[in-house]
Scaffold this active site. Structure first.
Site, PDB file in Angstrom:
ATOM      1  N   LYS A   1       4.353  -6.600  -1.657  1.00 25.24           N
ATOM      2  CA  LYS A   1       3.235  -7.287  -2.309  1.00 25.24           C
ATOM      3  C   LYS A   1       2.686  -6.474  -3.483  1.00 25.24           C
ATOM      4  CE  LYS A   1      -0.551  -5.902   0.813  1.00 25.24           C
ATOM      5  NZ  LYS A   1      -1.628  -6.426   1.677  1.00 25.24           N
ATOM      6  N   ASP A   2       3.102  -5.205  -3.620  1.00 28.53           N
ATOM      7  CA  ASP A   2       2.697  -4.387  -4.767  1.00 28.53           C
ATOM      8  C   ASP A   2       3.669  -4.490  -5.928  1.00 28.53           C
ATOM      9  OD1 ASP A   2       0.467  -3.411  -3.437  1.00 28.53           O
ATOM     10  OD2 ASP A   2       1.507  -1.644  -2.661  1.00 28.53           O
TER      11      ASP A   2
ATOM     12  N   ARG B   1      -7.603 -12.853  -3.302  1.00 29.58           N
ATOM     13  CA  ARG B   1      -7.056 -13.875  -2.407  1.00 29.58           C
ATOM     14  C   ARG B   1      -7.924 -14.004  -1.161  1.00 29.58           C
ATOM     15  NH1 ARG B   1      -4.398 -13.225   2.319  1.00 29.58           N
ATOM     16  NH2 ARG B   1      -4.296 -10.979   1.963  1.00 29.58           N
ATOM     17  N   ARG B   2      -8.250 -12.870  -0.554  1.00 27.84           N
ATOM     18  CA  ARG B   2      -9.116 -12.904   0.626  1.00 27.84           C
ATOM     19  C   ARG B   2     -10.517 -13.371   0.248  1.00 27.84           C
ATOM     20  NH1 ARG B   2      -6.525  -7.268   2.232  1.00 27.84           N
ATOM     21  NH2 ARG B   2      -4.915  -7.948   3.696  1.00 27.84           N
TER      22      ARG B   2
ATOM     23  N   ARG C   1     -11.808  -0.517  -2.006  1.00 27.33           N
ATOM     24  CA  ARG C   1     -10.447   0.002  -2.157  1.00 27.33           C
ATOM     25  C   ARG C   1     -10.258   1.311  -1.412  1.00 27.33           C
ATOM     26  NH1 ARG C   1      -8.342   0.936  -7.619  1.00 27.33           N
ATOM     27  NH2 ARG C   1      -6.469   1.290  -6.362  1.00 27.33           N
TER      28      ARG C   1
ATOM     29  N   ARG D   1     -10.754   2.938   4.219  1.00 30.82           N
ATOM     30  CA  ARG D   1     -11.522   1.698   4.375  1.00 30.82           C
ATOM     31  C   ARG D   1     -12.194   1.635   5.749  1.00 30.82           C
ATOM     32  NH1 ARG D   1      -7.731  -2.999   1.565  1.00 30.82           N
ATOM     33  NH2 ARG D   1      -6.526  -1.559   0.297  1.00 30.82           N
TER      34      ARG D   1
ATOM     35  N   CYS E   1      -3.658 -10.276 -11.404  1.00 31.74           N
ATOM     36  CA  CYS E   1      -4.511  -9.772 -10.321  1.00 31.74           C
ATOM     37  C   CYS E   1      -5.905 -10.380 -10.383  1.00 31.74           C
ATOM     38  CB  CYS E   1      -4.594  -8.245 -10.393  1.00 31.74           C
ATOM     39  SG  CYS E   1      -3.233  -7.433  -9.536  1.00 31.74           S
TER      40      CYS E   1
END
Length: 349
Positions: A124-125, A172-173, A190, A196, A283
């Site tokens: 996904k990166d 997205r979230r 981040r 986190r 992004c």
């Protein structure tokens, strides 16, 4: 241990972090590599230096040893930690500092320069384009794609009071949270998984969402409050998938990676990335997409695009034969459909 571009770091022994490979079996097909090349050259595995990235690199190392006994010899494999720009700048949203390519550029440069032989990425990166001279022929078996809710004060997003802060760097979230719970706030959050979780415990926010795949690979699932269904939180394109790149002209590395590739995962990822490419998303654009092989043997795809505030959202779904050609066409057509029929403001971010 200081981490720097191109510095070689000896991979820990197999008694170190031993991440679990996802349920699907890795291909047992062993491609014969030029034995003399393997015997005389150390295969260098490039990776970011976060605990999750290293866990994925160790997984790759162990699979290489399992499939190629000669690579179990001392000095046959080396892990090279490469610090990327995205790892260095943690106080700004990704969109403000150049997007997800910031997690791969330095690794791509090391690959092209010959400092490393293969590069392990969280798919996904990886941008939808690859640098000239590189190829990504291998995906390891995909882990669970779902997101999880983590909170010390609530059991579910629905229990958070108005004004509660959910920490997430993912648009997205954010879009999917705000579409259903507009009374909540989502703030940039981040750092690696451990950072986190520490910030959450220190009270920086009331809750956060993380990928279940990362927590499973780090053996940290005890932190999960609730696993969210795919219907409630459609995952990011390629979430839970590991990709391994090499130089296009490196036949030895390509043979190694062919033995590790999990074709079902690769075809699903190809579909999702075709969808993302068709949308030409950045992004700044909340995009989600998930493809998988259904019980009927066909490829099932779901995708969405939204505004960051979640007020506008469009979804699309497809079922097609499970072939690479059909997967690519499915992703492209789904993306084109949303782009053609969606309001312009969905694609202005």
């Amino acid at each position: 241990m200081q981490q720097c571009v191109g510095r070689s770091v000896r991979a820990p022994s197999s008694r170190a972090v031993a991440p679990k490979v996802a349920g699907a079996r890795v291909s047992r097909r062993v491609c014969r590599v030029y034995a003399s090349a393997v015997a005389t050259k150390t295969v260098k595995i490039g990776t970011r230096g976060s605990p999750l990235a290293l866990a994925q690199a160790y997984m790759t190392r162990d699979l290489l040893k399992k499939n190629f006994p000669e690579l179990s010899e001392e000095g046959a494999l080396e892990i090279v930690i490469i610090k990327t720009t995205g790892d260095k700048i943690l106080n700004q949203p990704l969109a403000d500092i150049g997007g997800k390519g910031l997690f791969t550029k330095e690794i791509d440069d090391a690959l092209l320069s010959g400092k490393i032989d293969i590069a392990v990425h969280s798919m996904k990166d990886v941008p939808t384009y690859l640098p000239d001279g590189t190829i990504l022929p291998c995906n390891l078996p995909r882990e669970d794609v779902r997101d999880v809710f983590i909170s010390p004060v609530a059991k579910d997003l629905s229990e958070l009071p108005a004004g509660a802060v959910v920490g997430s760097a993912s648009l997205r979230r954010q879009a999917q949270i705000l579409a259903k719970y507009p009374h909540l706030k989502v703030e940039n959050f981040r750092g690696n998984v451990q950072t986190r979780l520490r910030k959450l415990q220190e009270g920086a926010c009331s809750a956060t969402l993380l990928a279940l795949a990362g927590l499973k690979r780090l053996d940290m699932t005890e932190h999960i409050t609730k696993t969210l269904s795919i219907e409630d939180m459609l995952p990011a394109v390629s979430q839970g998938a590991i990709g391994i790149a090499c130089r296009t002209d490196d036949g030895a590395s390509r043979s190694l990676l062919a033995a590790l590739n999990h074709e079902e995962t690769r075809i699903a990822v190809v579909c999702e990335r075709a969808f993302l490419a068709a949308l030409d998303g950045s992004c700044r654009t909340p995009i989600a997409g998930y493809a998988h092989k259904g019980a009927d043997g066909k490829l099932h795809f779901s995708g969405l695009v939204a505004t960051p505030d979640g007020k506008q959202m469009m979804r699309v779904s497809r079922v097609v034969p499970f072939t690479e050609a059909d997967a690519i066409k499915c992703g492209e057509d789904a993306g084109k459909e949303l782009k053609a029929n969606g309001p312009k403001e969905l694609f202005m971010y």
